[in-house]
Design a protein around this motif. Sequence first.
Motif, PDB file in Angstrom:
ATOM      1  N   ARG A 174      32.182  36.564  48.563  1.00  0.00           N
ATOM      2  CA  ARG A 174      32.393  37.942  49.288  1.00  0.00           C
ATOM      3  C   ARG A 174      31.076  38.204  48.440  1.00  0.00           C
ATOM      4  N   ARG A 175      30.710  40.137  48.124  1.00  0.00           N
ATOM      5  CA  ARG A 175      29.686  40.271  47.064  1.00  0.00           C
ATOM      6  C   ARG A 175      30.719  40.362  45.835  1.00  0.00           C
ATOM      7  N   LYS A 176      29.622  39.840  45.168  1.00  0.00           N
ATOM      8  CA  LYS A 176      29.926  40.079  43.315  1.00  0.00           C
ATOM      9  C   LYS A 176      30.240  41.206  42.597  1.00  0.00           C
ATOM     10  N   ASP A 177      30.316  41.658  43.434  1.00  0.00           N
ATOM     11  CA  ASP A 177      30.656  43.381  42.980  1.00  0.00           C
ATOM     12  C   ASP A 177      31.779  43.989  43.658  1.00  0.00           C
ATOM     13  N   TYR A 178      32.261  43.692  44.770  1.00  0.00           N
ATOM     14  CA  TYR A 178      33.123  44.040  45.763  1.00  0.00           C
ATOM     15  C   TYR A 178      34.999  44.113  44.458  1.00  0.00           C
ATOM     16  N   LEU A 179      34.890  45.150  44.549  1.00  0.00           N
ATOM     17  CA  LEU A 179      36.743  44.675  44.243  1.00  0.00           C
ATOM     18  C   LEU A 179      37.537  44.248  45.583  1.00  0.00           C
ATOM     19  N   ALA A 180      39.056  44.471  45.551  1.00  0.00           N
ATOM     20  CA  ALA A 180      39.617  43.876  46.000  1.00  0.00           C
ATOM     21  C   ALA A 180      39.837  44.619  46.701  1.00  0.00           C
ATOM     22  N   SER A 181      40.088  45.627  47.020  1.00  0.00           N
ATOM     23  CA  SER A 181      40.296  47.085  47.581  1.00  0.00           C
ATOM     24  C   SER A 181      39.385  47.473  48.634  1.00  0.00           C
ATOM     25  N   SER A 182      37.850  46.608  48.184  1.00  0.00           N
ATOM     26  CA  SER A 182      36.825  47.078  49.280  1.00  0.00           C
ATOM     27  C   SER A 182      36.373  45.567  50.433  1.00  0.00           C
ATOM     28  N   THR A 183      37.136  44.943  49.395  1.00  0.00           N
ATOM     29  CA  THR A 183      37.038  44.047  50.567  1.00  0.00           C
ATOM     30  C   THR A 183      38.011  43.238  51.850  1.00  0.00           C
ATOM     31  N   ARG A 184      37.148  43.260  52.738  1.00  0.00           N
ATOM     32  CA  ARG A 184      38.086  43.197  54.039  1.00  0.00           C
ATOM     33  C   ARG A 184      39.077  42.427  54.271  1.00  0.00           C
ATOM     34  N   ILE A 185      40.628  42.214  55.147  1.00  0.00           N
ATOM     35  CA  ILE A 185      41.278  41.952  54.771  1.00  0.00           C
ATOM     36  C   ILE A 185      41.802  40.489  55.476  1.00  0.00           C
ATOM     37  N   LEU A 186      39.901  40.028  55.977  1.00  0.00           N
ATOM     38  CA  LEU A 186      39.762  37.977  56.889  1.00  0.00           C
ATOM     39  C   LEU A 186      40.363  37.616  55.387  1.00  0.00           C
ATOM     40  N   TYR A 187      38.845  38.495  54.915  1.00  0.00           N
ATOM     41  CA  TYR A 187      38.802  37.028  53.427  1.00  0.00           C
ATOM     42  C   TYR A 187      39.257  37.277  52.869  1.00  0.00           C
ATOM     43  N   LYS A 188      40.642  37.979  52.189  1.00  0.00           N
ATOM     44  CA  LYS A 188      41.438  38.213  51.549  1.00  0.00           C
ATOM     45  C   LYS A 188      42.589  36.710  52.007  1.00  0.00           C
ATOM     46  N   ASP A 189      43.289  37.172  52.663  1.00  0.00           N
ATOM     47  CA  ASP A 189      43.899  36.287  53.720  1.00  0.00           C
ATOM     48  C   ASP A 189      43.070  34.366  53.978  1.00  0.00           C
ATOM     49  N   GLU A 190      42.191  34.559  54.287  1.00  0.00           N
ATOM     50  CA  GLU A 190      41.687  33.174  54.290  1.00  0.00           C
ATOM     51  C   GLU A 190      41.362  32.437  53.090  1.00  0.00           C
ATOM     52  N   VAL A 191      40.594  33.164  51.875  1.00  0.00           N
ATOM     53  CA  VAL A 191      41.206  32.973  50.544  1.00  0.00           C
ATOM     54  C   VAL A 191      42.192  31.967  50.324  1.00  0.00           C
ATOM     55  N   VAL A 192      43.147  32.925  50.147  1.00  0.00           N
ATOM     56  CA  VAL A 192      44.748  32.532  49.626  1.00  0.00           C
ATOM     57  C   VAL A 192      45.079  31.170  51.162  1.00  0.00           C
ATOM     58  N   ARG A 193      44.949  31.333  52.311  1.00  0.00           N
ATOM     59  CA  ARG A 193      45.082  29.722  53.225  1.00  0.00           C
ATOM     60  C   ARG A 193      44.803  28.722  52.293  1.00  0.00           C
ATOM     61  N   SER A 194      43.787  28.744  51.684  1.00  0.00           N
ATOM     62  CA  SER A 194      42.744  28.134  51.480  1.00  0.00           C
ATOM     63  C   SER A 194      43.713  26.798  50.943  1.00  0.00           C
ATOM     64  N   VAL A 195      44.830  27.218  49.819  1.00  0.00           N
ATOM     65  CA  VAL A 195      45.781  26.769  48.886  1.00  0.00           C
ATOM     66  C   VAL A 195      46.737  25.304  50.259  1.00  0.00           C
ATOM     67  N   ALA A 196      47.088  25.931  51.487  1.00  0.00           N
ATOM     68  CA  ALA A 196      47.265  26.034  52.323  1.00  0.00           C
ATOM     69  C   ALA A 196      46.868  23.998  52.534  1.00  0.00           C
ATOM     70  N   ILE A 197      45.490  24.661  53.025  1.00  0.00           N
ATOM     71  CA  ILE A 197      44.468  23.916  53.443  1.00  0.00           C
ATOM     72  C   ILE A 197      44.562  22.408  53.110  1.00  0.00           C
ATOM     73  N   ALA A 198      44.238  23.238  51.300  1.00  0.00           N
ATOM     74  CA  ALA A 198      44.022  21.967  50.384  1.00  0.00           C
ATOM     75  C   ALA A 198      45.694  20.999  50.032  1.00  0.00           C
ATOM     76  N   SER A 199      46.798  21.195  50.901  1.00  0.00           N
ATOM     77  CA  SER A 199      48.005  20.819  50.828  1.00  0.00           C
ATOM     78  C   SER A 199      47.700  19.359  50.021  1.00  0.00           C
ATOM     79  N   PRO A 200      49.248  19.079  49.322  1.00  0.00           N
ATOM     80  CA  PRO A 200      50.087  20.166  49.019  1.00  0.00           C
ATOM     81  C   PRO A 200      49.310  21.301  48.440  1.00  0.00           C
ATOM     82  N   GLY A 201      48.424  21.566  47.475  1.00  0.00           N
ATOM     83  CA  GLY A 201      48.013  22.287  46.641  1.00  0.00           C
ATOM     84  C   GLY A 201      46.930  21.779  45.713  1.00  0.00           C
TER      85      GLY A 201
END
Length: 480
Positions: A54-81
Amino acid sequence: MRIILLGSEEGGKTSAGNTILGRKAFELKKSAECIKKDGVVAGRQITVVDTPGRRKDYLASSTRILYKDEVVRSVAIASPGPHALLLVIKINCPFEAVCKQAVEEHLQLFGENVWNHIIVLFTHGDKLEDITIQQYIQDEGEPLLELLQKCGNRYHVFNNKERKDHSQVNELLKKIEDIVVRNKGHHFQMDKHVLQGLIVKKKELDEKAKERRMLMPRPKRILQSTDLRMVLLGHQCSGKSSAGDTILGKNLFDFKTVPTSVLKKSTVAGRQLTVIDTPGWLKDGLLKDTSKKSKNEIVRSVSLCAPGPHAFLLVIPVDSTFTNSDEKSIIEHLEIFGDQVWSYVILVFSHADWMGDTAIELYIESEGEAIQRLVEKCGNKYHALNNMTTGDRPQVIDLLEKIEHNVIVNKGNHFEMDANIIDKMELCSLQEEVESDGKNQRRGEGLTSGDGDTSGYGTSLHTGPLSLRSDESMENFTQF
């Protein structure tokens, strides 16, 4: 041992993954999706998940939803965590207060417990030269010091140019093991329902993206035009000028904010192209927030490519979020031209390199109803453009064919301004000219047009049927 890499673009995140695994496991290119690689390192089975940058100075409100969902989904990809999340920060790149806020907001997506599993991984360790990492941290200032304190002062330094230096990797793995001990052997966990919801959402979005791709108008017959005229529209920093250069295959447009519409020509794939770049508006600014000078220049673009453009290319960057305010801003600015403009609009998604190999339709489907309504308002006509690869001519030819197909759909017609709009604009121009003449008379005789013109373009507006005579010509054009 399971590891997740987090951080901004060009911070050395993907290279760090290769350094950890001791091989070129990850391709050094942008991706909109998480990538998982495995390996055996120092007798340990290692799983590394690289997340989108992501852009280093982009706050969460400016970051696309696709990025935010995918980053959190990384926890499931590294199952069980994951046992550790490595927050990658590039040395010798200023870490300001906004960067700290951006990191905190994005890590908050994982929940408060995430801080117990974070290690800051400084990359480009060779940039330290003669100073220690401790001295660098002190010199960098409060934002970095406060972030490290929040991470329990856990950090490590990598020099990705010295991949054969296994000691730096072994030391990192030892620090991760220490975190596991401190966390009583537990890996990082998130609510299973949240993760399962993201997995289901991803599958649904993939299906919707495929369906949308099928809706894209496909040229049945290509009109081999020898002359195509197009106007670039969009907010400031949307990538309009870069898109113009990519289309023309040359560096012709000035990337600085300019107050006037600019025309450039070139021959591309046997076609004579005329491209008009227009002044940008504020990203989510309403029409009333745009200066009269800029509005005049946007409308003047039609007369610059007389008898009229074959297409309006509405440029939207995919590296940031798209909101209802963005949608309203765009609709207000385009309807300066009248309702008929939408038959000639093609959405051009710039910064497509951020999507990597991911289809642009996934951005459209994940970003929400505002962008979807806009796509549908344009008749599902859109194109993804990677301005980082100006030598990629197939992407440009594909766009030109879409424009030609739209010419066929519009029965061979180019765009023409509504006569009522022209009449109102000419009236405003006349009124403004009278007011301007009155001001000049009060200032005294002998004032030359060159001395009096501070608009930056003076008499250059006397072009074509839309002869706008000053930068204030729309003062009384109240509906604009």
